[in-house]
Design a protein around this motif. Structure first.
Motif, PDB file in Angstrom:
ATOM      1  N   VAL A 115       0.851  -1.182   0.000  1.00  0.00           N
ATOM      2  CA  VAL A 115       0.000   0.000   0.000  1.00  0.00           C
ATOM      3  C   VAL A 115       0.888   1.233   0.000  1.00  0.00           C
ATOM      4  N   LYS A 116       0.546   2.199  -0.837  1.00  0.00           N
ATOM      5  CA  LYS A 116       1.255   3.481  -0.832  1.00  0.00           C
ATOM      6  C   LYS A 116       0.243   4.592  -0.628  1.00  0.00           C
ATOM      7  N   LEU A 117       0.404   5.285   0.494  1.00  0.00           N
ATOM      8  CA  LEU A 117      -0.490   6.388   0.823  1.00  0.00           C
ATOM      9  C   LEU A 117      -0.111   7.632   0.031  1.00  0.00           C
ATOM     10  N   GLU A 118      -1.082   8.450  -0.262  1.00  0.00           N
ATOM     11  CA  GLU A 118      -0.796   9.725  -0.917  1.00  0.00           C
ATOM     12  C   GLU A 118      -0.281  10.752   0.088  1.00  0.00           C
ATOM     13  N   LYS A 119      -0.581  10.545   1.362  1.00  0.00           N
ATOM     14  CA  LYS A 119      -0.111  11.421   2.422  1.00  0.00           C
ATOM     15  C   LYS A 119       0.423  10.559   3.559  1.00  0.00           C
ATOM     16  N   LYS A 120       1.601  10.880   4.058  1.00  0.00           N
ATOM     17  CA  LYS A 120       2.230  10.076   5.105  1.00  0.00           C
ATOM     18  C   LYS A 120       1.321   9.911   6.323  1.00  0.00           C
ATOM     19  N   ALA A 121       1.385   8.692   6.895  1.00  0.00           N
ATOM     20  CA  ALA A 121       0.633   8.408   8.120  1.00  0.00           C
ATOM     21  C   ALA A 121       1.263   7.207   8.803  1.00  0.00           C
ATOM     22  N   ASP A 122       0.990   7.045  10.088  1.00  0.00           N
ATOM     23  CA  ASP A 122       1.417   5.855  10.825  1.00  0.00           C
ATOM     24  C   ASP A 122       0.230   4.921  10.945  1.00  0.00           C
ATOM     25  N   LEU A 123       0.189   3.911  10.093  1.00  0.00           N
ATOM     26  CA  LEU A 123      -0.954   2.988  10.096  1.00  0.00           C
ATOM     27  C   LEU A 123      -0.973   2.094  11.330  1.00  0.00           C
ATOM     28  N   LEU A 124       0.120   2.076  12.095  1.00  0.00           N
ATOM     29  CA  LEU A 124       0.130   1.311  13.344  1.00  0.00           C
ATOM     30  C   LEU A 124      -0.357   2.157  14.517  1.00  0.00           C
ATOM     31  N   CYS A 125      -0.651   3.425  14.224  1.00  0.00           N
ATOM     32  CA  CYS A 125      -1.309   4.313  15.192  1.00  0.00           C
ATOM     33  C   CYS A 125      -0.574   4.384  16.528  1.00  0.00           C
ATOM     34  N   ARG A 126       0.740   4.683  16.460  1.00  0.00           N
ATOM     35  CA  ARG A 126       1.556   4.725  17.674  1.00  0.00           C
ATOM     36  C   ARG A 126       1.604   6.104  18.315  1.00  0.00           C
ATOM     37  N   GLY A 127       0.985   7.088  17.678  1.00  0.00           N
ATOM     38  CA  GLY A 127       0.945   8.420  18.263  1.00  0.00           C
ATOM     39  C   GLY A 127       2.237   9.188  18.165  1.00  0.00           C
ATOM     40  N   ASP A 128       3.102   8.813  17.240  1.00  0.00           N
ATOM     41  CA  ASP A 128       4.394   9.476  17.072  1.00  0.00           C
ATOM     42  C   ASP A 128       4.538   9.888  15.610  1.00  0.00           C
ATOM     43  N   ASP A 129       4.609  11.184  15.366  1.00  0.00           N
ATOM     44  CA  ASP A 129       4.709  11.672  13.986  1.00  0.00           C
ATOM     45  C   ASP A 129       5.943  11.150  13.273  1.00  0.00           C
ATOM     46  N   ALA A 130       6.989  10.784  14.020  1.00  0.00           N
ATOM     47  CA  ALA A 130       8.218  10.266  13.395  1.00  0.00           C
ATOM     48  C   ALA A 130       7.967   8.937  12.692  1.00  0.00           C
ATOM     49  N   CYS A 131       6.903   8.243  13.055  1.00  0.00           N
ATOM     50  CA  CYS A 131       6.602   6.929  12.466  1.00  0.00           C
ATOM     51  C   CYS A 131       5.793   7.023  11.178  1.00  0.00           C
TER      52      CYS A 131
END
Length: 471
Positions: A115-131
């Protein structure tokens, strides 16, 4: 009364359809079962496709090509509510694309996806923007048709992490639907790529390359001189890599192969990372550590950075070398064999680093894995995974072991491996290649005395199956 044959077939078909549909989970069940639900809806209901290809002469394996990228929307629910929504597909703004990935694993009915998102996101939902990242993988149970390997990736990633591998992908079990069709249990996983904040930390001038038996199915590859091993690029991207960059990393790996033979390799190789990589495979008992997915990194293009082993990745053959080291110990055309056989004395830099890593970290790993698995089997996640696994097996009309059975088998493996490794690590030393006088007459691969594969026409001393022969 005689029932029309065609009518009977139609009736049976309808009954089977109703049965299969009844066994597929409902949206309510997927929301409440306890595993995240990844829901993908493509534009127009289009399915990703690919073509299947065989290797050219000299290549290995089977692969895919022309994998279509299908646009759509991805949502993730957990705990009964949606925790991520990519939005509808708008190029460079929202949504995502999905395509089939893998090689031989893509030949089965249950497909792995990228999967390639058009906008960066953390699909594991860890609450850290670095991910946050754009690239994510949906990994399926390898060799799914055989069953019993659902936990392998979770086990392999955890063991590698405990051994001290610099970075391992983070992943979690999910249920997947595509266009309303239940596809089964997957591991939603980070990909191996450069991301200095949360994935492989290399400089913009650095490299991530893969020793890749599927080189023939990639746009860009190069071959080393001594061992003639083929490499492909993870970073820089094959679309962006320059001729100068290809020549640079090829020269580095050529120099490393020469240094392995002479014993000067610590100046070029991060021996600690190599020993950690090897120890993790030994604890896991990997049969095919020297298959695909062997990653090397170089932090930047300066002489100060050394070649390091990348993450462990391929876990479909773990827990498969009972009473033996991981089979990579005895691969003639890979570094490990020479590092263990050709150093002076009864030890060498790799052995010394291995022993240090075992004493400080590795000796605790088998028992830590036992405790990890025991806690996992008692968790709500394991209960949810078992229910989901039953849905998965029903969806693909397979039979397989339960989560409890797979977990207990792994506990037995690490319990036995704890004793075996404790006994064997103390005997780990540099092994010498034995010399014998007979001529080589078998069909086993042969290598010259500097480690290059030779043909049947070669005349002179050759190494085959850990012995030296005349040809």
């Amino acid at each position: 009364m005689v029932i029309n044959h065609c009518f009977l077939l139609l009736l049976l078909s309808l009954m089977m359809t109703v049965t299969l549909n009844a066994q597929s989970p409902t949206a309510s069940e997927l929301m409440s079962v306890g595993l995240p639900w990844v829901e993908i809806t493509t534009v127009g209901g289009e399915e990703p496709t690919c073509d299947y290809v065989s290797p050219p002469e000299g290549g290995a394996g089977t692969g895919i090509t022309n994998a279509t990228k299908v646009p759509g929307r991805l949502r993730i629910s957990a705990g009964g509510e949606y925790v991520y929504d990519s939005g509808d597909y708008v190029k460079d703004t929202s949504g995502m694309t999905i395509k089939i990935r893998g090689n031989s694993s893509a030949y089965e009915a249950k497909k792995p996806y990228k999967v390639k998102l058009e906008k960066k996101a953390d699909l594991l939902c860890r609450g850290d923007d670095a991910c946050k990242d754009k690239e994510w993988l949906l990994m399926k149970d390898e060799y799914f048709i055989k069953g019993g390997k659902l936990l392998h990736m979770m086990i392999g990633l955890k063991a590698a992490e405990l051994c001290g591998v610099t970075w391992e992908p983070q992943a979690q079990f999910v249920n997947l639907t595509v266009n309303g069709d239940y596809r089964g249990v997957y591991m939603l996983c980070e990909s191996v790529k450069r991301n200095e904040k949360s994935r492989v930390n290399v400089d913009k001038t650095g490299y991530i390359v893969e020793m890749d038996p599927y080189w023939w199915n990639e746009d860009v590859c190069f071959s080393t001189t001594r061992h003639e091993k083929r490499y492909t690029f993870k970073y820089p991207d094959s679309d962006d890599v320059t001729t100068e960059q290809i020549d640079y990393i090829k020269d580095i790996l050529d120099d490393l192969e020469d240094a392995v033979w002479t014993g000067a390799y610590p100046s070029l190789l991060d021996v600690e990372s190599m020993s950690t990589w090897l120890m993790a495979h030994d604890i896991l008992g990997t049969y095919d550590a020297y298959g695909s997915n062997i990653f090397f990194t170089k932090y930047d293009n300066t002489s100060e950075s050394k070649v390091a082993m990348g993450p462990l990745w391929d876990f479909d053959t773990i827990m498969d070398t009972e009473g033996e080291w991981a089979t990579v110990h005895d691969k003639f055309d890979f570094y490990i064999y020479y590092l263990l056989c050709l150093a002076s004395g009864h030890s060498g830099p790799l052995v010394d680093a291995y022993l240090r890593q075992w004493q400080t970290v590795g000796s605790d790993v088998p028992q830590q894995m036992v405790e990890f698995l025991q806690n996992f089997l008692q968790s709500e996640k394991a209960e949810a995974l078992q229910i989901s696994n039953e849905w998965d097996l029903s969806r693909w009309q397979h039979t397989g072991a339960s989560v409890e059975e797979m977990g207990q088998a792994a506990i037995r493996w690490f319990t036995d491996r704890d004793t075996w490794m404790s006994d064997m690590v103390s005997t780990l030393s540099v092994r010498k290649i034995s010399i014998c006088s007979p001529r080589h007459t078998s069909s086993s691969p042969c290598y010259d005395l500097i480690g290059r594969r030779v043909t049947n026409n070669y005349r002179g001393f050759v190494i085959s199956r850990q012995r030296t022969y005349m040809k």
